[in-house]
Write a protein that holds these residues in place. Sequence first.
Motif, PDB file in Angstrom:
ATOM      1  N   ASN B 419       0.886  -1.188  -0.055  1.00 20.69           N
ATOM      2  CA  ASN B 419       0.007   0.164   0.066  1.00 20.69           C
ATOM      3  C   ASN B 419       0.818   1.273  -0.008  1.00 20.69           C
ATOM      4  O   ASN B 419       0.476   2.336  -0.705  1.00 20.69           O
ATOM      5  N   TYR B 420       1.883   1.398   0.805  1.00 21.21           N
ATOM      6  CA  TYR B 420       2.825   2.435   0.790  1.00 21.21           C
ATOM      7  C   TYR B 420       3.594   2.603  -0.509  1.00 21.21           C
ATOM      8  O   TYR B 420       3.539   3.800  -0.811  1.00 21.21           O
ATOM      9  N   GLN B 422       2.819   1.608  -3.413  1.00 15.92           N
ATOM     10  CA  GLN B 422       1.732   2.148  -4.474  1.00 15.92           C
ATOM     11  C   GLN B 422       1.284   3.682  -4.300  1.00 15.92           C
ATOM     12  O   GLN B 422       1.569   4.391  -5.255  1.00 15.92           O
ATOM     13  N   GLU B 423       1.169   4.085  -2.913  1.00  7.30           N
ATOM     14  CA  GLU B 423       0.864   5.670  -2.775  1.00  7.30           C
ATOM     15  C   GLU B 423       2.183   6.159  -3.236  1.00  7.30           C
ATOM     16  O   GLU B 423       1.950   7.181  -3.883  1.00  7.30           O
ATOM     17  N   ALA B 424       3.458   5.791  -2.972  1.00  6.14           N
ATOM     18  CA  ALA B 424       4.520   6.504  -3.301  1.00  6.14           C
ATOM     19  C   ALA B 424       4.756   6.590  -4.892  1.00  6.14           C
ATOM     20  O   ALA B 424       5.065   7.570  -5.425  1.00  6.14           O
ATOM     21  N   GLU B 426       2.161   6.493  -7.067  1.00  8.36           N
ATOM     22  CA  GLU B 426       1.235   7.472  -7.718  1.00  8.36           C
ATOM     23  C   GLU B 426       1.618   8.759  -7.303  1.00  8.36           C
ATOM     24  O   GLU B 426       1.281   9.724  -8.274  1.00  8.36           O
ATOM     25  N   GLU B 427       2.212   9.162  -6.320  1.00  6.41           N
ATOM     26  CA  GLU B 427       2.559  10.663  -5.832  1.00  6.41           C
ATOM     27  C   GLU B 427       3.663  11.115  -6.523  1.00  6.41           C
ATOM     28  O   GLU B 427       4.050  12.208  -6.596  1.00  6.41           O
ATOM     29  N   LYS B 450      10.921   6.771   0.603  1.00  2.72           N
ATOM     30  CA  LYS B 450       9.413   7.161   0.595  1.00  2.72           C
ATOM     31  C   LYS B 450       8.621   6.378   1.575  1.00  2.72           C
ATOM     32  O   LYS B 450       7.735   6.685   2.369  1.00  2.72           O
ATOM     33  N   LYS B 454       6.746   7.061   5.041  1.00  2.35           N
ATOM     34  CA  LYS B 454       5.215   6.658   5.143  1.00  2.35           C
ATOM     35  C   LYS B 454       4.941   5.863   6.457  1.00  2.35           C
ATOM     36  O   LYS B 454       4.073   5.977   7.116  1.00  2.35           O
TER      37      LYS B 454
END
Lengths: 482, 478
Positions: B419-420, B422-424, B426-427, B450, B454
């Motif tokens: 999850n972390y 994927q977030e990274a 995306e950002e 990153k 997070k």
Amino acid sequence: MKTIKSYRKELDDGKVTSEELFQEARKKILENKEINAYVTVLEEKEEQEGNSILKGIPYGLKDNFSTKGILTTASSNILKDYVPVYDATVYKKLKASGAVLLGKTTMDELAMGGTGTTGHTGVVRNPLDPSRLIGGSSAGSCASVVAGITPFAIGSDTGDSVRKPASYGGVVGFKPTYGRISRYGLFAFASSMDHVAYFTNTTEDAAILTDILKGPDKMDMTTLEDDGKKYTETLENDVTGRKLFYFKDVTNPSYYQDKKDPILTETLTKFHETIEKIKTLGIEVEEVDFDKNLLTAIYPAYMTISCAEATSNNANLTGIQFGPRGEGDTPDEIMMDARTKGFSELIKRRFILGSYILQKENQEKLFLNAGRVRRLIVDKMTELFQTYDGLIMPASGGIAPHFEDASDALSDAYLILENHMAIGNFGGFPSITIPSGIVHQMPVAINITGRVLEDDVVLNIAHQIEKKLNFQKIKEEARCEK
Amino acid sequence: MRKVVIGLEVHCEVMTHSKNFSASPNEYTMTPNIHVSPVDLGLPGILPVANKEAVRKALKTAMALHCENPDEVIFDRKNYFYPDLPKGYQITQVTKPCGVRGYLDFYVEDKVKRVEIHQLHLEEDTASLEHYNNFSLIDYNRSGIPLMEIVTEPCIESSDEAVAFLETLRSVFLYLEVSEAASDKGQMRCDVNISLKEEGETKLGTKVEMKNINSFSNVHDAIEYEIKRQNEVLDHGEKVVQETRRFDDTTGKTFSMREKVDAIDYKYFVEPNIPPVKITKEFLEEIRQEIPPLAFSRMNKYMEEYGLSRYDATILVKEKKISDYFEEVIKNGASYKSASSWVISLVLASLNKLEISLEEFFLTPKMLADVINLVDNNKLSMDHGKKIIYQAIKEKRNPIEIIEENHLEKIEDQNVILNYAQEAIEENPEQVRQYVEEGKDYIANFFVGKVMQKSRRQADPKIALEMIKQELEKRKNR
């Protein structure tokens, strides 16, 4: 003759106060000034702490016991201004018993010597005949009791320093087993042979003192465990069947025929008469043929050991910590000057001997051999003690000598008779001298030496003999014949 | 090349409540003449009372030095006159010393050296003298303090060996807790006997004695100076004089004090006031039980069994308390190597930084072991582990408590980490582009950073990298 008990009675009956006794004793010292029994006489009676049979009774203390705040000189110039900062255990115990210190008694310098003539304040005279010596080294203590100044006085005994003068003065001299009484605070002469010992008028008084003075002391590792006994309680025990022995030949008058010494002959004859009286008590007395070589070796062994130990024991007298400071540019010079000025020739001679004896090249031949002789004698005595309860001997071969006759010279004939009591110091055996008769108007005495730890037996036997011999009469004779 | 032959005589004050033969306190003080009794002053009539604790400690030290113990305790008098010796004799042991014929092993660099011990005996210290221009003062505080003297055989061959021996001996004293052995308080002093002999010569050369050297570095310098001096004397064809020399630490040179024509005759004889006391087997056994493993044997164990380096082992055994601490950490389950590196890098560093002793240290071996175990089992990052330890020390709190409170245990759950990741991704499209299109593989590390950020540094970085690569590769293939 006033005993501790008679003093006690007078005090208890209110016939006299402790203060009066103290002042009376001070007066007697002045009356007997020529005797020179005391180095220091207390001006005022000390505060009394305790309570016992001795409470309020004055006594003399040899000037080699450390007494806080009271001059203690050991009758030596090197200590002539020495005021100790602590109390000897014996002094503490006497204080705690309520006894009253009258003063410090004259002695042979540093307790070395047997004549009472070498103290820095002059000779001590025999109160029975001032032209005679009283013997030493506990000379003043003995004289104090003989002159009736105090009923008892404390001394020290390394060779026979209490038991010989007792004989010359016609009083009782007792040295308990080594370790029975703490030596803490007694200026050491020869540590392995030094004993606290005392003069009294009777054996019972000696027992009273022993009961008060004995016991372990954490300041003296050589003290014995408490034996839980009261020696005063066994004085009347039955002595029937007790066995004593004496040395053959040396006690036989005919052994000295060529000497033509009437006093010696009479003393030994008296000794055998005494033995006969003792036998009537049911005590068996036998003669024993003790190796003459060993007996002859007593004196040289004693001198060897005592001089060696004394040299070391007195090495603290340098004028550095206390005492008169010597002069010089180096520590060695300062110490040497203090010691040169502080000791008499006699003492220096003993120190030189002691030093020589301890030197590496001489130790084996002199010091260690003397120790072996000592061991042989003690072993032989211990063996005999399996059969006998004690050794009985004349305390001396004669009576108190005149000053002009006293000498340090060795005489073969007297070598054994005059020195055998050192056996008691070699083995730490309890040993007592009690008067036994009169020769040429002066007292003679017997000495009884018993098994180690059996102070009670020695005192018991001596007390029974004393009753048989009638002390009171002996003393009266000695004095009224004067 | 001449061979150097050195023998040492080490004096060490024994730690006891009272002095060796009196009841005066055995304490260090700067105020002169306060720990003094009639016995310490050698006043007439005094008698010595032997200190059982001192005897016990001397016997114990002798035992630890592999000496033979005597069947009884006796003392002897050593007779000589000197202003610092109030009785005119010193009570010591000649006839039956507390120990004879022992040895001490130790490392000199990486080699084991054995120094034979001739004897160990118990004696009393003298008073101390302070010299002024035209007078001297005597301080009796030291008079009668129990002193152990350890005499080695002449078997030490260099200044380094001498110093290593002294350091090891000091460590023995400290491990046994028989002495503080602090040189600056004069509690450990050393006489050095040194001579040179020609190669192949069996006879010893003329020895020179240097007395009362009070620090190990001075021992080193004095020996070096003497070696140089004696070599020069011999090189000139002259003879070395048998004498006592004094080492001056300001100039680093030695000076002649006195020539020894004949040894002084000390007229030794047995002290008559201390009755001989039999030493029973039971008593000796009781003492033996109290002897802990010493530095040398611990060091060997750490190297051989634990596989530690000599360097680390040396550090760990330097103080018994540290070594004990280290062993406790191991007992609580930490691995040898981790325990070693955490104790050295963390515990010792903290003690140094905080200037405290181990007794004042909050962190117990158990606490440390718990953290080490979490890290070793990948439950906690090394980074967090160290931070938590420092925080625990600072706040005096159990580190486990801190970990739980802050949820600092490592995140190993792949889904959470994914999850972390994927977030990274995306950002940060620019970085994704660089990775995917320009083939810059190292950009993956940027994303690990990153993810760590997070996850508040809880994510396992290995798993994070794995997840990131997996996600980025997917995009490559799109």
